[in-house]
Scaffold this active site. Structure first.
Site, PDB file in Angstrom:
ATOM      1  N   TRP A   1      35.968  90.206  69.864  1.00  0.00           N
ATOM      2  CA  TRP A   1      36.103  91.527  69.250  1.00  0.00           C
ATOM      3  C   TRP A   1      37.403  92.231  69.674  1.00  0.00           C
ATOM      4  CZ3 TRP A   1      33.988  92.240  64.939  1.00  0.00           C
ATOM      5  CH2 TRP A   1      33.819  93.508  64.392  1.00  0.00           C
TER       6      TRP A   1
ATOM      7  N   GLU B   1      30.863  89.230  67.697  1.00  0.00           N
ATOM      8  CA  GLU B   1      31.665  90.339  68.258  1.00  0.00           C
ATOM      9  C   GLU B   1      31.805  90.187  69.764  1.00  0.00           C
ATOM     10  OE1 GLU B   1      30.058  94.113  66.942  1.00  0.00           O
ATOM     11  OE2 GLU B   1      29.601  93.339  64.958  1.00  0.00           O
TER      12      GLU B   1
ATOM     13  N   HIS C   1      32.645  92.254  57.085  1.00  0.00           N
ATOM     14  CA  HIS C   1      31.797  93.041  57.996  1.00  0.00           C
ATOM     15  C   HIS C   1      32.015  94.505  57.703  1.00  0.00           C
ATOM     16  CE1 HIS C   1      29.972  94.274  61.840  1.00  0.00           C
ATOM     17  NE2 HIS C   1      31.005  95.058  62.014  1.00  0.00           N
TER      18      HIS C   1
ATOM     19  N   ASN D   1      23.744  95.421  58.884  1.00  0.00           N
ATOM     20  CA  ASN D   1      24.132  95.383  60.288  1.00  0.00           C
ATOM     21  C   ASN D   1      23.228  96.329  61.079  1.00  0.00           C
ATOM     22  OD1 ASN D   1      25.877  94.696  62.457  1.00  0.00           O
ATOM     23  ND2 ASN D   1      27.166  96.497  62.101  1.00  0.00           N
TER      24      ASN D   1
ATOM     25  N   MET E   1      36.648  97.128  56.691  1.00  0.00           N
ATOM     26  CA  MET E   1      35.856  96.633  55.556  1.00  0.00           C
ATOM     27  C   MET E   1      34.425  97.162  55.606  1.00  0.00           C
ATOM     28  SD  MET E   1      37.562  92.877  55.129  1.00  0.00           S
ATOM     29  CE  MET E   1      36.630  92.322  53.703  1.00  0.00           C
ATOM     30  N   LYS E   2      34.258  98.260  56.334  1.00  0.00           N
ATOM     31  CA  LYS E   2      32.961  98.932  56.347  1.00  0.00           C
ATOM     32  C   LYS E   2      32.912  99.931  55.191  1.00  0.00           C
ATOM     33  CE  LYS E   2      32.567  98.229  61.312  1.00  0.00           C
ATOM     34  NZ  LYS E   2      32.935  98.723  62.647  1.00  0.00           N
TER      35      LYS E   2
HETATM   36  C1  XIL Z   1      33.210  99.187  66.270  1.00  0.00           C
HETATM   37  C2  XIL Z   1      34.713  99.054  66.275  1.00  0.00           C
HETATM   38  O1  XIL Z   1      35.116  98.209  67.321  1.00  0.00           O
HETATM   39  C3  XIL Z   1      35.337 100.393  66.436  1.00  0.00           C
HETATM   40  O2  XIL Z   1      36.730 100.288  66.352  1.00  0.00           O
HETATM   41  C4  XIL Z   1      34.795 101.314  65.361  1.00  0.00           C
HETATM   42  O3  XIL Z   1      35.304 102.569  65.514  1.00  0.00           O
HETATM   43  C5  XIL Z   1      33.294 101.402  65.428  1.00  0.00           C
HETATM   44  O4  XIL Z   1      32.777 100.112  65.307  1.00  0.00           O
HETATM   45  N1  XIL Z   1      28.756  96.799  66.417  1.00  0.00           N
HETATM   46  C6  XIL Z   1      29.390  96.463  65.250  1.00  0.00           C
HETATM   47  C7  XIL Z   1      30.829  96.756  65.109  1.00  0.00           C
HETATM   48  O5  XIL Z   1      28.786  95.844  64.362  1.00  0.00           O
HETATM   49  O6  XIL Z   1      31.185  97.040  63.792  1.00  0.00           O
HETATM   50  C8  XIL Z   1      31.273  97.845  66.018  1.00  0.00           C
HETATM   51  O7  XIL Z   1      32.677  97.954  65.941  1.00  0.00           O
HETATM   52  C9  XIL Z   1      30.825  97.597  67.431  1.00  0.00           C
HETATM   53  C10 XIL Z   1      29.332  97.507  67.506  1.00  0.00           C
END
Ligand code: XIL
EC number: 3.2.1.8
Length: 468
Positions: free
Chosen positions: A424, A377, A218, A266, A184-185
């Site tokens: 996470w 997370e 998120h 974020n 959902m990014k």
């Molecule tokens: C990470 C995911 O765990 C990975 O699978 C993806 O490839 C990259 O992002 N901070 C955040 C998260 O806000 O969205 C990140 O998640 C980890 C660090």
């Protein structure tokens, strides 16, 4: 029977004609017409945990207010659905119990004018109520039984959400909230200006809604998830800002009423405590954060979701004080404009750090501002220095203690500040931590609650003990 119907129809027709006459007699041409009471129609898309309420549009209404209750006399109305404002003539009502009767009614609104309530529609959710006492060794079961409960969340990937998979079973047993780990990014959703790939995000949101699981969004704006077409955008800065606005508006609108909360921006702060020098800062200026929150809020309100929670989310704020200070400057600024509801503390921690005191000091700054706290997370590394080759008993127990500590800290928060504590990922071997280049993590690690075979680790027991 036929004659009776006919008689009723004639009587109805005469009454309508009479009403029309009297209206014509009394109203002058300048006075706008009376706003009609809406007619509620039967519910559709009924599942164990949700249904879609429907009603007939009223001409000149600018919105509708819907009430949902478990009682036909509406003596108590569901908190989340007390006069919820909607612009369409449908609303998906979620978070319900299976095999339960619900009632809904609608009023129409035009400016300050509100009609009386419509007819009442009864709807029964599908499924069977579980007779079995729920197992208190499941995380969410224990959390739900607290005096001040909170959501226990987990980061998910859409391909895990298949009926019959072990993820699906663990998720439904143990967790009451989900966050998409990446689907959902902006990067996966936004395929070009105004074009989207909703496949994975729709699946995740629907899964949550259908199963009575909270959905946290998120993240709308993150420097690490900018799609290629936007990072190479050749238009003006004003055009760039309009693209970001369009993206935020379209995503928030699509999931209005279905996603309870969004991380709007974020990781906007760099590790030295300055604003992170992202493409958003470069092209939109220092006010970009506020603009993004305003766009998210406006989109939600316009779609009738006045309860959407907006979060700011960042990492390492407990140990990095300049960063913590900067985050709370941003938060204060948003709060002053009433644009923020909560703070997400990522908590990619280790078995040594941060300390209890550091975490509490950080989180309490959000509490003092009356904001919700999302431990968003959580994972706890045990091999950040690459000094073990398997999970030793000593590290295993140290990790257990650290999980217990953070759950205890969270559980001690005042009820109004609680939202969710999200882990996470599920299994150690699928965590983003081992060998992560983002973290410069040098080797293997075991940061989560389940091992590679999906067996419970001591960390899981630590989590449960934190809820005692
Ligand atoms: C990470 C995911 O765990 C990975 O699978 C993806 O490839 C990259 O992002 N901070 C955040 C998260 O806000 O969205 C990140 O998640 C980890 C660090």
């Amino acid at each position: 029977m036929k004659t009776l119907n006919l008689k009723v129809s004639i009587a109805f027709f005469l009454m309508a004609a009479l009403l029309n006459c009297s209206k014509d007699d009394t109203s002058s041409p300048e006075i706008s017409t009376m706003l009609n009471i809406p007619f509620a129609s039967t519910a559709s898309n009924i599942t164990d945990y949700s249904f879609q309420a429907n009603w007939v549009l009223v001409s000149e209404a600018d919105s509708y207010l819907i009430d949902v209750s478990e009682f036909s006399d509406f003596s108590t109305i569901l908190n989340e659905y007390k006069g919820v404002a909607v612009q369409e003539n449908t609303l998906v009502v979620t978070g319900l119990l299976p095999a339960t009767n619900y009632y809904y009614r609608v009023s129409a609104k035009r400016g300050a004018e509100i009609t009386s309530h419509s007819n009442v529609i009864t709807v029964t959710t599908t499924g069977v109520m579980s007779e079995e006492p729920e197992d208190p060794t499941f995380l969410k079961v224990k959390a739900n039984a607290l005096a001040n409960p909170f959501f226990v969340g987990v980061a998910v990937k859409s391909n895990q959400l298949t009926e019959g998979s072990s993820y699906n079973t663990v998720l439904k047993n143990e967790f009451s909230s989900i966050t998409a780990e990446y689907e959902m990014k902006m990067d996966p959703i936004s395929t070009g200006s105004g074009t989207y790939n909703w496949q994975a995000s729709d699946k995740i949101v629907k899964y949550g809604n259908d199963n009575g699981i909270n959905v946290h969004g998120h993240a709308l704006v993150w420097h690490n998830a900018v799609p290629n077409w936007l990072s190479t955008f050749s238009g003006t800065d004003v055009e760039f800002a309009l693209e970001v606005k369009k993206y935020i508006t379209d995503v928030v609108t699509r999931y209005a009423g279905k996603v309870r909360s969004w991380d709007v921006v974020n990781e906007a702060v760099a590790d030295n405590g300055d604003m992170r020098n992202t493409i958003f800062l470069q092209k939109m200026g220092a006010n970009y954060i506020k603009d993004c929150y305003q766009w998210a809020r406006d989109a939600a309100n316009a779609a009738g979701d006045t309860d959407l929670l907006l979060f700011y989310n960042d990492y390492a704020t407990s140990t990095n004080i300049p960063k913590q200070n900067k985050v709370f400057t941003i938060v204060d600024d948003l709060k002053a404009s009433n644009l923020i509801d909560g703070v997400g503390f990522q908590m990619h921690n280790t078995y040594l750090s941060p300390t209890k005191m550091q975490i509490e000091t950080d989180i309490n700054r959000a509490v003092a501002k009356g904001l919700k706290v999302h431990v968003s997370e959580l994972d706890i590394q045990v091999n950040q220095n690459n000094d073990i080759t398997f999970l030793t008993e000593e590290r295993n127990l140290a990790q257990k203690a650290k999980y217990k500590e953070i759950v205890k800290i969270y559980n001690a928060l005042p009820a109004v500040n609680k939202y969710a504590l999200t882990v996470w990922g599920f299994k150690d071997n699928e965590s983003w931590i081992p060998y992560s280049t983002d973290l410069n993590h040098p080797g293997n690690d075991w940061p989560l609650l389940y091992n590679n075979k999906f067996e419970l680790k001591s960390a899981h027991t630590g989590f449960l003990e934190g809820l005692d």
